[in-house]
Write a protein that holds these residues in place. Structure first.
Motif, short mmCIF file in Angstrom:
data_model
loop_
_atom_site.label_atom_id
_atom_site.label_comp_id
_atom_site.label_asym_id
_atom_site.label_seq_id
_atom_site.Cartn_x
_atom_site.Cartn_y
_atom_site.Cartn_z
N ASP A 150 1.27 -0.97 -0.17
CA ASP A 150 0.06 0.33 -0.30
C ASP A 150 1.19 1.55 -0.24
O ASP A 150 1.57 0.80 0.07
CB ASP A 150 -1.58 0.30 1.62
CG ASP A 150 0.31 0.24 2.59
OD1 ASP A 150 0.97 0.74 2.67
OD2 ASP A 150 -0.67 -0.22 3.33
N PRO A 151 0.17 2.76 -0.15
CA PRO A 151 1.23 3.70 -0.13
C PRO A 151 1.69 4.03 0.87
O PRO A 151 3.05 4.77 1.01
CB PRO A 151 0.33 4.62 0.36
CG PRO A 151 -1.16 4.33 -0.79
CD PRO A 151 -1.02 2.63 -0.65
N ALA A 152 1.31 3.30 1.84
CA ALA A 152 2.66 3.29 3.21
C ALA A 152 3.95 2.31 3.48
O ALA A 152 4.93 1.64 4.15
CB ALA A 152 2.00 3.19 4.33
N GLY A 153 4.14 1.45 2.01
CA GLY A 153 5.13 -0.09 1.11
C GLY A 153 4.54 -1.42 2.77
O GLY A 153 5.40 -2.07 2.69
N VAL A 154 3.36 -1.21 3.15
CA VAL A 154 2.94 -2.30 3.66
C VAL A 154 2.19 -3.57 2.77
O VAL A 154 0.90 -2.72 2.07
CB VAL A 154 1.57 -2.12 5.27
CG1 VAL A 154 1.39 -3.02 5.82
CG2 VAL A 154 2.85 -1.47 5.94
N PRO A 155 2.62 -4.80 3.12
CA PRO A 155 0.99 -5.84 1.73
C PRO A 155 0.01 -5.59 2.36
O PRO A 155 0.14 -5.50 3.35
CB PRO A 155 2.17 -6.94 1.84
CG PRO A 155 3.34 -6.46 2.67
CD PRO A 155 3.28 -5.48 3.34
#
Length: 301
Positions: A150-155
């Protein structure tokens, strides 16, 4: 007869991860999920022991798939789930179960070399002898791992799927293998990354690195061969974006590298009937042991 997504379950962490993957695949395909548990009868002397007897073993072998099915029904509403008990050698029993399945799904034993699978003898036996596609899922596989961060870098399962990766041999392209990969990408609404590793003919090998023009010509020829194989499939699956990766060197190494950003890796296994048994092939064998994404092995003639 309606075919199923069939998963082998023994209660281990890796087989539970495989069951979750199989349930998600069943939902993608609109097919029932069949949970298969294979039990090996204990030797007669052990069967007489009060804690290891037939009744005790039967209790546990029935409990494992039943509880797994109940949990999957809760976590994956809408997926029809059934169970089946088989006995005998697990590899043989699972290969037989694959005959009536759209897919056979198995778990790996965890991480092996380079952060990939440790494929046990049962998994390798099933892969080598099954008449249909077999998918191997690593123990720590989660649904979010197959999606873009996601935009925060979390799958996250709310994001699009990562690409499907196809390992392609342009010398022996097979329609069954290619169709499986395109279909998997289309169902996931993602791109298909086609990976081909090329090496020069033996009579060119020693002069390639010292002759940049020759190297470039051979690379162009390999890329054109990939494009020619894929051209009709682009027309059959116009909604699937195809990314061609044609690189010098080991095809297995390039496929393993591509697996780090894949939702699924698709490789082939040539069906060979011989007195010395079935074979997987060195590329597929390497990918099975080192891929960080689930691997689908598609048998073809």
């Amino acid at each position: 007869m309606l075919r199923t997504i069939t998963v082998g379950l023994d209660g281990s962490r890796e087989s539970r991860a495989a069951a979750e993957w199989a349930a998600r695949e069943a939902k993608l395909r609109g097919l029932p999920l069949k949970i298969v548990h294979v039990w090996v009868p204990v030797p007669e002397p052990m069967a007489q022991a009060p804690l290891l007897g037939t009744e005790t073993q039967q209790h546990w072998t029935e409990r494992v798939p039943r509880e797994a099915a109940e949990g999957i029904r809760q976590r994956h509403p809408g997926v029809e789930v059934c169970t089946e008990q088989l006995s005998g050698h697990p590899g043989d029993a699972l290969a037989e179960a694959a005959k009536s399945a759209e897919l056979l799904v198995l778990g790996s034993r965890g991480f092996g070399g380079i952060g990939g699978f440790m494929v046990g003898s049962v998994g390798l036996s099933a892969v080598a002898h099954a008449d249909g596609p077999v998918v191997l899922v690593r123990a720590l596989e989660a649904a979010a791992d197959e999606h873009e961060p996601d935009p925060a870098g979390v799958p996250s399962t709310a994001t699009p799927f990562r690409p499907v990766v196809l390992g392609l041999d342009v010398d022996h392209p097979d329609e069954t293998l290619i169709a499986f990969a395109f279909d998997a990408a289309e169902r996931r609404a993602t791109s298909l990354r086609v990976v081909h590793g090329w090496n020069p003919p033996s009579y060119y090998a020693y002069g390639t690195t010292a002759n940049p023009a020759l190297h470039e010509a051979l690379a162009l020829s390999a890329a054109e061969a990939v494009d020619e194989v894929l051209r009709p499939w682009r027309k059959k699956f116009p909604d699937v974006q195809v990314v061609e990766v044609c690189r010098y060197g080991s095809g297995a190494l390039h496929v393993v590298e591509a697996s780090r950003d894949a939702s699924l890796v698709v490789v082939g296994r040539r069906i060979r009937r011989s007195s010395v048994g079935a074979h997987i092939g060195h590329v597929t064998h390497s990918v099975l042991h080192h891929s960080t994404a689930p691997v689908a092995v598609v048998p073809h003639s």
